[in-house]
Design an enzyme around this catalytic site. Structure first.
Site, PDB file in Angstrom:
ATOM      1  N   SER A 102       0.814  -1.213   0.000  1.00 14.24           N
ATOM      2  CA  SER A 102       0.000   0.000   0.000  1.00 14.24           C
ATOM      3  C   SER A 102       0.851   1.267   0.000  1.00 14.24           C
ATOM      4  O   SER A 102       1.631   1.495  -0.912  1.00 14.24           O
ATOM      5  CB  SER A 102      -0.965  -0.042   1.200  1.00 14.24           C
ATOM      6  OG  SER A 102      -1.928   0.961   1.129  1.00 14.24           O
ATOM      7  N   ASP A 240      -2.625   6.097  -3.377  1.00 13.32           N
ATOM      8  CA  ASP A 240      -1.496   5.481  -2.690  1.00 13.32           C
ATOM      9  C   ASP A 240      -0.954   4.360  -3.575  1.00 13.32           C
ATOM     10  O   ASP A 240      -1.404   4.183  -4.714  1.00 13.32           O
ATOM     11  CB  ASP A 240      -1.906   4.975  -1.299  1.00 13.32           C
ATOM     12  CG  ASP A 240      -3.021   3.941  -1.367  1.00 13.32           C
ATOM     13  OD1 ASP A 240      -3.719   3.881  -2.397  1.00 13.32           O
ATOM     14  OD2 ASP A 240      -3.192   3.191  -0.394  1.00 13.32           O
ATOM     15  N   ASP A 242      -1.207   1.123  -3.838  1.00 21.23           N
ATOM     16  CA  ASP A 242      -2.054   0.089  -4.430  1.00 21.23           C
ATOM     17  C   ASP A 242      -3.423   0.618  -4.825  1.00 21.23           C
ATOM     18  O   ASP A 242      -4.299  -0.150  -5.225  1.00 21.23           O
ATOM     19  CB  ASP A 242      -2.190  -1.113  -3.491  1.00 21.23           C
ATOM     20  CG  ASP A 242      -3.024  -0.824  -2.250  1.00 21.23           C
ATOM     21  OD1 ASP A 242      -3.136   0.359  -1.871  1.00 21.23           O
ATOM     22  OD2 ASP A 242      -3.549  -1.779  -1.651  1.00 21.23           O
ATOM     23  N   ASP A 244      -6.062   1.737  -3.339  1.00 18.58           N
ATOM     24  CA  ASP A 244      -7.336   1.411  -2.686  1.00 18.58           C
ATOM     25  C   ASP A 244      -7.922   2.619  -1.976  1.00 18.58           C
ATOM     26  O   ASP A 244      -8.964   2.526  -1.325  1.00 18.58           O
ATOM     27  CB  ASP A 244      -7.198   0.225  -1.727  1.00 18.58           C
ATOM     28  CG  ASP A 244      -6.317   0.506  -0.517  1.00 18.58           C
ATOM     29  OD1 ASP A 244      -5.627   1.549  -0.492  1.00 18.58           O
ATOM     30  OD2 ASP A 244      -6.300  -0.330   0.415  1.00 18.58           O
TER      31      ASP A 244
END
Length: 445
Positions: A102, A240, A242, A244
């Site tokens: 992340s 960010d 990843d 999400d």
């Protein structure tokens, strides 16, 4: 032994804490556990990753572990975490594996699992996986029983199509700067926003395996703020590593946080009749300004403990349509099983395009109260929780603030810390009250 799974999968320094051996064992154990739950067919797993260098190594290990346990692997390459979750459902797979840390720095990495339907694993299933780590597991499959690997060449197309179908209005007329954090968003975010009709300026969209989250993305908004002003954009979106989650920047360069994004989306969904029971789900850390704004507009606000899994649990339990965190992790259960930064951004921009209003005007429905957080190191968190001096001080400060402020004391889950948070009409008032409470907390023995 400490629990291996944290609040969002297994995470650590790649090749030190999170080794390929551990990744292989985790993947093999996950495949075996989920196969035990449903013996009717051979398990199928979707495997994706963000672009950090160690992801290549860990992807190979995860793939080996899954196939050694007899699971077939569908490799989707570099994609956002929510894309992997979506594809687990869209491809009728039994599980998904996302290799990402992340927003963490590049040397870290992590492994996140999704069950069938694209949902995060329950604590009990994670415990089952941990319990059989390292076991030989009886006879391994051989011959035709060994899992096979297939590349999903249209994964980006499938996910982008899904985003477009989930966006209620096209984005024509909007100019947006998107900071891809040199992460997973770089493969799909600029293209998705362009296909929806926006004029897109992409920055930090050239991942090389080493530059993910490096001075960019949702944890470093300064470059995005400058780019929005330089290009005269209507807004900026920061993802960010990843993707999400997302944060936003309005045309003046001011930050729009997750609470404000949720306020905008909640009212948009209420107007469209999509906000189930006119209810929004957020954590206890959401700003009091969100509570006040929602109350003014007839929206109920349910609060959970800190962490997206608690928001997800409340959303599923109540059948609600919107929830999230101040960090920009927003969940729309009708369209996604986990937080999706791209979907959030597209719904936010769709509201702008549909109303013709600026982001600053839309976000102005909520006034963020100054928030001060102090971490107080203590010798015994439990003693603080029952200390009469602390409860008395909290009651006094709460009474002084009334409905214009809020006090929250929260013990750390991993350290001997108590987090003292105060919101008040001014920063000075919040700082003064927080320091006063921190002093009372630190005096407890």
């Amino acid at each position: 032994m400490a629990r291996l799974f944290g609040t969002d999968g297994v995470r650590g320094l790649a090749n030190a804490d999170l080794t390929p051996e551990l990744a292989l064992s985790l993947a093999s154990a996950a495949a075996r556990v989920l196969a035990e739950h449903d013996r009717s067919h051979r398990p199928v797993a979707v495997v994706g990753r963000d672009p950090r260098a160690s992801g290549e190594m860990l992807e190979a290990a995860v793939t080996a572990g899954l196939t050694a346990a007899g699971a077939d692997v569908l490799r989707v390459g570099v994609l956002p975490t929510p894309a992997v979750a979506y594809l687990v459902s869209a491809l009728s797979a039994d599980l998904g594996v996302m290799i990402s840390a992340s927003h963490n720095p590049m040397p870290d990495n992590g492994i996140k699992f999704f069950a069938d339907g694209g949902h995060k694993l329950s604590d009990s299933v994670e415990d089952e996986i941990e319990a059989i780590l390292g076991e030989q597991g009886g006879d391994r499959p051989t011959g035709a029983g060994v899992g096979r690997v297939r590349e999903v060449t249209d994964a980006v197309q499938r996910y982008t199509d899904h985003l477009l179908l989930s966006t209620p209005h096209d984005l024509h007329g909007l100019k947006v700067v998107v900071d891809c954090a040199n992460g997973a968003a770089a493969t799909v975010a600029p293209e998705a926003y362009r296909r929806a009709g926006a004029e897109v300026i992409a920055i930090h969209a050239d991942p090389d395996g080493l530059n993910i989250n490096d001075g960019c993305g949702s944890t470093h908004l300064e470059v995005l703020q400058a780019a929005v002003l330089e290009h005269g954009a209507d807004l900026g979106i920061a993802h960010d590593g990843d993707a999400d989650r997302c944060l936003a920047v309005d045309a003046s360069g001011a930050q729009i946080d997750g609470d404000q994004i949720m306020a905008v989306l909640a009212l948009a969904m209420k107007d469209a009749g999509e906000l189930v029971d006119d209810t929004l789900v957020a954590t206890v850390m959401s700003n009091l300004g969100l509570h006040l704004a929602m109350r003014e507009h007839g929206v109920s606000l349910r609060t959970t403990a800190v962490g997206d899994r608690y928001v997800l649990e409340e959303l599923r339990a109540g059948g609600f349509a919107l929830g999230g965190e101040q960090s920009g992790h927003v969940v729309l259960p009708s369209h996604a099983t986990t937080g999706d930064g791209l979907l959030t951004a597209m719904r936010l921009m769709a509201r702008m395009a549909a109303t013709g209003r600026s982001l600053a005007e839309l976000a102005g429905v909520m006034r963020r109260l100054p928030q001060v957080l102090i971490n107080v190191r203590v010798t015994d968190k439990a003693a603080v929780a029952v200390a009469e001096s602390v409860s008395k001080a909290v009651a006094e400060v709460s009474a002084e603030l009334g409905e214009t402020g809020r006090v929250l004391l929260r013990p750390s889950g991993t350290e001997q810390l108590v987090r003292v948070m105060v919101e008040a009409p001014s920063h000075d008032e919040a700082e003064s009250a927080a320091q006063r409470l921190a002093g009372v907390v630190s005096a407890v023995h």
